[in-house]
Design a protein around this motif. Structure first.
Motif, PDB file in Angstrom:
ATOM      1  N   ASP A  97       3.047   1.250  -5.503  1.00 24.13           N
ATOM      2  CA  ASP A  97       4.224   1.159  -4.634  1.00 24.13           C
ATOM      3  C   ASP A  97       4.710  -0.287  -4.539  1.00 24.13           C
ATOM      4  O   ASP A  97       5.914  -0.541  -4.533  1.00 24.13           O
ATOM      5  CB  ASP A  97       3.897   1.687  -3.231  1.00 24.13           C
ATOM      6  N   ALA A  98       3.761  -1.228  -4.477  1.00 25.32           N
ATOM      7  CA  ALA A  98       4.139  -2.640  -4.376  1.00 25.32           C
ATOM      8  C   ALA A  98       4.812  -3.126  -5.656  1.00 25.32           C
ATOM      9  O   ALA A  98       5.706  -3.973  -5.608  1.00 25.32           O
ATOM     10  CB  ALA A  98       2.904  -3.488  -4.068  1.00 25.32           C
ATOM     11  N   GLN A 131      -1.731   1.125   7.831  1.00 24.10           N
ATOM     12  CA  GLN A 131      -0.498   1.291   7.072  1.00 24.10           C
ATOM     13  C   GLN A 131      -0.379   0.174   6.048  1.00 24.10           C
ATOM     14  O   GLN A 131      -0.703  -0.978   6.341  1.00 24.10           O
ATOM     15  CB  GLN A 131       0.714   1.254   8.015  1.00 24.10           C
ATOM     16  N   PRO A 132       0.091   0.507   4.842  1.00 21.18           N
ATOM     17  CA  PRO A 132       0.306  -0.558   3.842  1.00 21.18           C
ATOM     18  C   PRO A 132       1.289  -1.580   4.406  1.00 21.18           C
ATOM     19  O   PRO A 132       2.125  -1.247   5.251  1.00 21.18           O
ATOM     20  CB  PRO A 132       0.919   0.186   2.655  1.00 21.18           C
ATOM     21  N   GLU A 188      -6.128   5.662  -3.135  1.00 25.39           N
ATOM     22  CA  GLU A 188      -5.252   5.073  -2.103  1.00 25.39           C
ATOM     23  C   GLU A 188      -4.863   3.646  -2.465  1.00 25.39           C
ATOM     24  O   GLU A 188      -3.702   3.259  -2.333  1.00 25.39           O
ATOM     25  CB  GLU A 188      -5.938   5.111  -0.736  1.00 25.39           C
ATOM     26  N   ARG A 235       4.701  -8.451  -2.573  1.00 26.69           N
ATOM     27  CA  ARG A 235       4.229  -7.142  -2.076  1.00 26.69           C
ATOM     28  C   ARG A 235       2.801  -6.884  -2.540  1.00 26.69           C
ATOM     29  O   ARG A 235       1.956  -6.428  -1.765  1.00 26.69           O
ATOM     30  CB  ARG A 235       5.169  -6.029  -2.542  1.00 26.69           C
ATOM     31  N   VAL A 251      -0.663  -6.434  -0.216  1.00 24.02           N
ATOM     32  CA  VAL A 251      -1.564  -5.282  -0.301  1.00 24.02           C
ATOM     33  C   VAL A 251      -3.000  -5.747  -0.541  1.00 24.02           C
ATOM     34  O   VAL A 251      -3.931  -5.313   0.151  1.00 24.02           O
ATOM     35  CB  VAL A 251      -1.113  -4.311  -1.430  1.00 24.02           C
ATOM     36  N   LYS A 278      -2.384   3.692  -5.321  1.00 25.21           N
ATOM     37  CA  LYS A 278      -1.065   4.090  -4.826  1.00 25.21           C
ATOM     38  C   LYS A 278      -0.355   2.905  -4.170  1.00 25.21           C
ATOM     39  O   LYS A 278       0.824   2.656  -4.414  1.00 25.21           O
ATOM     40  CB  LYS A 278      -1.183   5.248  -3.839  1.00 25.21           C
ATOM     41  N   ARG A 279      -1.098   2.163  -3.367  1.00 23.35           N
ATOM     42  CA  ARG A 279      -0.502   1.012  -2.683  1.00 23.35           C
ATOM     43  C   ARG A 279      -0.069  -0.065  -3.679  1.00 23.35           C
ATOM     44  O   ARG A 279       0.992  -0.669  -3.511  1.00 23.35           O
ATOM     45  CB  ARG A 279      -1.476   0.438  -1.653  1.00 23.35           C
TER      46      ARG A 279
END
Length: 190
Positions: A138-139, A76-77, A131, A88, A92, A134-135
């Motif tokens: 999102d961060a 999970q991130p 992936e 953040r 990551v 995306k992480r």
């Protein structure tokens, strides 16, 4: 219930076979290293026929790339409870950089495998990249700058190659990656 693998959708029995193969790959890697690993050896360790193993994995590079993909997808991130985007993003990047840090044989194998030209590896490289992007996005949310995302991706990719070829440990690379990422985030014009 079927699960998706790199090459096709799997039945429960097929998914079990793929799981056994990926677990066996880690076992063989720890004994033989990437140079000594073969799909035949992994199949034997997993109690699966060689032809069956090749049904799922086109090469040892494909098999190792799948192991890394599964590890990343299962992680999970980091929780996005940090109030600032920089913290953040660093979380990551550190998580990705240290994903295989405790397994030197796997770490080196992943670097070699992901640089391969096998079309199935290329497919996984794309999935892994999506992936990670995306992480990172999102961060950075809500202020996502695609130039910054691409720069962070370049930093992370270069850092992992440096660690994979032995220039530094994954922990040292994670520390250096953090410093570099903070420089980019502080001065996006770099």
């Amino acid at each position: 219930m079927s699960r998706e693998a790199t090459r096709r959708r799997l039945t429960e029995k097929q998914a079990d076979t793929v799981d056994r193969l990926t677990r066996a790959a880690l076992e063989v890697l720890s004994r033989e290293g990437f140079a000594g690993l073969t799909v035949r050896m992994v199949a034997s360790t997993a109690g699966v026929g060689t032809a069956t193993a090749y049904t799922y994995f086109s090469s040892k590079e494909h098999l190792v790339a799948e192991v890394f993909w599964r590890r990343l997808a299962a992680t999970q991130p980091p929780l996005a409870d940090a109030s600032d985007a920089n913290s953040r993003v660093v979380a990551v990047l550190r998580q990705i950089a240290t994903l295989v840090a405790d397994e030197p044989a796997l770490a080196g194998a992943v670097t070699s495998a992901l640089l391969g030209t096998d079309p199935d590896v290329s497919h996984l490289r794309t999935r892994i990249g999506i992936e990670i992007r995306k992480r990172l996005m999102d961060a950075l949310a809500p202020n996502v700058d695609l130039d910054i995302v691409e720069t962070l991706e370049l930093l992370y990719a270069g850092a992992l190659v440096r660690a994979g070829v032995g220039y530094a440990s994954y922990t040292e690379i994670a520390d250096r990656l953090e410093k570099s990422a903070l420089q980019v985030l502080a001065n996006p014009e770099l």
